[in-house]
Write an enzyme that holds these catalytic residues in place. Structure first.
Site, PDB file in Angstrom:
ATOM      1  CE  LYS A   8      -9.809  -7.325  25.154  1.00  0.00           C
ATOM      2  NZ  LYS A   8      -8.808  -7.198  26.249  1.00  0.00           N
TER       3      LYS A   8
ATOM      4  CE1 TYR B  73     -10.084 -12.574  28.447  1.00  0.00           C
ATOM      5  CE2 TYR B  73     -12.347 -11.772  28.437  1.00  0.00           C
ATOM      6  CZ  TYR B  73     -11.028 -11.655  28.043  1.00  0.00           C
ATOM      7  OH  TYR B  73     -10.649 -10.621  27.217  1.00  0.00           O
TER       8      TYR B  73
ATOM      9  CG  ASN C  50      -5.843  -5.018  26.576  1.00  0.00           C
ATOM     10  OD1 ASN C  50      -6.982  -5.193  26.140  1.00  0.00           O
ATOM     11  ND2 ASN C  50      -5.220  -5.909  27.333  1.00  0.00           N
TER      12      ASN C  50
ATOM     13  CG  HIS D 140      -8.963 -12.125  23.361  1.00  0.00           C
ATOM     14  ND1 HIS D 140      -8.354 -12.587  24.502  1.00  0.00           N
ATOM     15  CD2 HIS D 140      -9.127 -13.214  22.565  1.00  0.00           C
ATOM     16  CE1 HIS D 140      -8.174 -13.896  24.404  1.00  0.00           C
ATOM     17  NE2 HIS D 140      -8.636 -14.303  23.238  1.00  0.00           N
TER      18      HIS D 140
ATOM     19  CD  GLU E  54      -9.151 -17.638  23.454  1.00  0.00           C
ATOM     20  OE1 GLU E  54      -8.735 -17.353  24.586  1.00  0.00           O
ATOM     21  OE2 GLU E  54      -8.696 -17.098  22.429  1.00  0.00           O
TER      22      GLU E  54
END
Ligand code: ADP
Ligand code: MG
Length: 201
Positions: A14, A54, A156, A159, A170
């Site tokens: 990210k 998502y 965080n 992913h 995905e």
């Protein structure tokens, strides 16, 4: 049936991890386990692409809201809402902002139990409660309490697909078939062959 070594998972580094200069550290952790990198690129995604990612799994909204409520309850704190879908609607809005704020790196890793082992190395969603030794536990300080107070996504770093079925949805969302390279690395014999051959003269 496919051999377990064929299992694939999607990892996104990210924008915050790229700003923190953690690309090498993150790649090193998956690579040293013995997993094989079969797809890699840097992109700045659109908000539509992030929302699509998502919402590939129809249960994600409910599960993510419930996970957040459970985390608050385990600390004897009142959750921001009792409605999981209301919580996730906010999370999704903030995720679109977070993941479009700069370049991200998209990767596909392949190897036995790739989905489960990448999640183990990555750690839990909330860095604050992620175990020491995991990427999210070792390299960042964020918490639901802070992200909710500031109305933003929890930062965080990564992913990683949560299940094999998530990974199967995905990977094609981020990669075309021709972008995934079918090749062999020499250490695969040592990891997966029935006999250890060719070591001694
Ligand atoms: P994971 O990334 O561990 O699979 P989820 O799929 O539940 O976690 O959530 C996707 C992402 O949404 C998380 O990585 C995090 O960036 C963000 N997020 C999840 N729950 C919250 C929350 N309660 N508050 C803020 N951001 C959240
Ligand atoms: Mg997830």
């Amino acid at each position: 049936m496919k051999h377990p070594k064929e299992e694939r998972t999607l990892v996104l580094i990210k924008p915050d991890a790229i700003q923190r200069a953690l690309i090498g550290e993150i790649v090193r952790r998956y690579e040293r386990l013995g997993l094989k990198l079969i797809g890699l690129k840097m992109v700045v995604p659109t908000a539509e692409h992030v929302e699509g990612h998502y919402t590939l799994d129809p249960s994600w909204r409910k599960v993510t809201g419930e996970k957040t409520i459970a985390s608050y309850r385990s600390r004897n704190l009142p959750p921001p809402s009792e409605d999981p879908l209301e919580i996730t609607a906010k999370i999704l809005k903030n995720l679109k902002k977070y993941l479009t704020s700069g370049p991200i790196i998209c990767m596909v890793w392949q190897g036995a139990h790739a989905v489960e082992l990448v999640r183990k190395i990555t750690g839990g969603t909330e860095p604050r409660t992620s175990p020491v030794g995991t990427i999210r536990g070792d390299f960042v300080v964020d918490s639901y309490v802070m992200s909710d107070a500031d109305d933003r996504a929890v930062r965080n770093l990564i992913h990683a697909s949560g299940s094999i079925s998530e990974a199967e949805m995905e990977i094609p969302h981020w990669f075309e078939k021709k972008e995934l390279i079918d090749y062999k690395v020499t250490h695969e014999d040592i990891l997966y062959e029935k006999e250890l051959r060719g070591i001694l003269p």
